[in-house]
Design an enzyme around this catalytic site. Sequence first.
Site, PDB file in Angstrom:
ATOM      1  N   HIS A  16      57.106  -2.031  31.473  1.00  0.00           N
ATOM      2  CA  HIS A  16      56.342  -3.249  31.138  1.00  0.00           C
ATOM      3  C   HIS A  16      56.184  -4.107  32.395  1.00  0.00           C
ATOM      4  CE1 HIS A  16      55.518  -6.625  28.004  1.00  0.00           C
ATOM      5  NE2 HIS A  16      55.071  -7.027  29.188  1.00  0.00           N
ATOM      6  N   GLU A 206      56.224 -12.914  20.783  1.00  0.00           N
ATOM      7  CA  GLU A 206      56.569 -13.722  21.967  1.00  0.00           C
ATOM      8  C   GLU A 206      56.685 -15.188  21.544  1.00  0.00           C
ATOM      9  OE1 GLU A 206      53.856 -12.842  25.171  1.00  0.00           O
ATOM     10  OE2 GLU A 206      55.241 -13.578  26.692  1.00  0.00           O
TER      11      GLU A 206
HETATM   12  P1  IMP Z   1      46.622  -8.185  34.902  1.00  0.00           P
HETATM   13  O1  IMP Z   1      46.369  -7.628  33.533  1.00  0.00           O
HETATM   14  O2  IMP Z   1      46.982  -7.152  35.921  1.00  0.00           O
HETATM   15  O3  IMP Z   1      45.497  -9.081  35.352  1.00  0.00           O
HETATM   16  O4  IMP Z   1      47.959  -9.082  34.815  1.00  0.00           O
HETATM   17  C1  IMP Z   1      47.960 -10.422  34.386  1.00  0.00           C
HETATM   18  C2  IMP Z   1      47.694 -10.540  32.899  1.00  0.00           C
HETATM   19  O5  IMP Z   1      48.795  -9.982  32.160  1.00  0.00           O
HETATM   20  C3  IMP Z   1      47.646 -11.987  32.408  1.00  0.00           C
HETATM   21  O6  IMP Z   1      46.353 -12.533  32.582  1.00  0.00           O
HETATM   22  C4  IMP Z   1      48.023 -11.853  30.934  1.00  0.00           C
HETATM   23  O7  IMP Z   1      46.916 -11.494  30.169  1.00  0.00           O
HETATM   24  C5  IMP Z   1      48.988 -10.686  30.933  1.00  0.00           C
HETATM   25  N1  IMP Z   1      50.400 -11.146  30.903  1.00  0.00           N
HETATM   26  C6  IMP Z   1      51.248 -11.252  31.931  1.00  0.00           C
HETATM   27  N2  IMP Z   1      52.456 -11.707  31.497  1.00  0.00           N
HETATM   28  C7  IMP Z   1      52.341 -11.874  30.172  1.00  0.00           C
HETATM   29  C8  IMP Z   1      53.263 -12.300  29.151  1.00  0.00           C
HETATM   30  O8  IMP Z   1      54.441 -12.663  29.360  1.00  0.00           O
HETATM   31  N3  IMP Z   1      52.761 -12.363  27.886  1.00  0.00           N
HETATM   32  C9  IMP Z   1      51.489 -12.007  27.585  1.00  0.00           C
HETATM   33  N4  IMP Z   1      50.624 -11.586  28.511  1.00  0.00           N
HETATM   34  C10 IMP Z   1      51.032 -11.526  29.785  1.00  0.00           C
HETATM   35 ZN    ZN Z   2      54.009  -8.844  29.339  1.00  0.00          ZN
END
Ligand code: IMP
Ligand code: ZN
Length: 347
Positions: A16, A206
């Site tokens: 994750h 969450e």
């Molecule tokens: P990406 O998908 O590589 O752009 O990573 C960032 C994205 O992951 C964020 O814009 C969120 O949509 C998601 N994300 C990161 N951490 C969390 C979390 O703790 N809960 C829910 N979504 C998360």
């Molecule tokens: Zn996450």
Amino acid sequence: MNIDTFCRQLPKLELHAHLNGSLSRFTMLELQRYLADNGMADKSNVFLDEFQIGAGDTRNLSDCFQVFNIAHALTSTKKTLSMATALTIKEFEDDGCCYIELRSTPRTTPHMTMSEYVETIVQTMRKETADMTIISCLIISINRSSTHEDANIIADVAIEYHTKYPDTVVGIELSGNPAVGKFQNFLPALDRARKAGLKVTLHCGEICNQQEVIEMLNFKPDRIGHGVCIHPLFGGNDATWELLCKSQIPVEICLTSNVNTKSTQDYNSHHFKELYNAKVPVVICTDDKGVFATSLSQEYRICAETFGIEQSKLARLSLSACNYIFAEDKRKILSDTMLNFINKYEL
Ligand code: IMP
Ligand code: ZN
């Protein structure tokens, strides 16, 4: 062996990790330098210091989701997205990680379509990180704040790339601000992807929403992320808890993420203990190692120290993660690596 060294040397699996939340300061500076050198300087340098969220941060959970814009400004070109992917995978390898399922949300940027976004990460994993010992694959993310139409487009891209590169694109997941959007709206897209052979993981519980937790568990995902508000002590109820225990769905545990976003009060009161004692399958993960200034070995150390888990049990916790990976054909090679470590140190 002291616990720090042990946790770094222990072969670990990361199941994750969001790409744009995992960028280290070093990686962000590299990307910034590349953009500046190529006449594409952005203004994210002003905000770099706001990227990290520590334990005492006053920002609320919704504010936390703003920080990803800082990383997104840096990964909007094919070159910097590829650099971010390769540097991040290398950092996990250097931390003793032997397998990673990196996840990321395909975006349309001024320099890329959603397909090109996925293509860039896939080709980086298949070519540029191919000489590393770590095995990497991709989970495609759907953001809960996206429209029904965008979710369907992402599912189409995920299916297309899973068909082309089944060893690399292994899953689909739902993430984003849990206070926004409804699981039911994304169910058709996720179901379609699952029927096409992709594994599914969902950010679940969450924040407290018992109805949604039940809907998600009834969907029978292959894994869930966080699972905070499922046990009655943490905002779940008897029904959500019994459903999880009966289903035996593995939970991706992100200790520091939950503490720093205040989903959990502190490490001692983290729901890991309830899940572990009830023998619900759990996997230690980082979530966003850049945002939360952590590493996978640090999360293992915190887990060991907080819950008094001895080294032999910690090694078995890491070994058990092999059962929950999406790239099933890698299970044997990974469990052999783990067993060699366990035998070598007579754990
Ligand atoms: P990406 O998908 O590589 O752009 O990573 C960032 C994205 O992951 C964020 O814009 C969120 O949509 C998601 N994300 C990161 N951490 C969390 C979390 O703790 N809960 C829910 N979504 C998360
Ligand atoms: Zn996450």
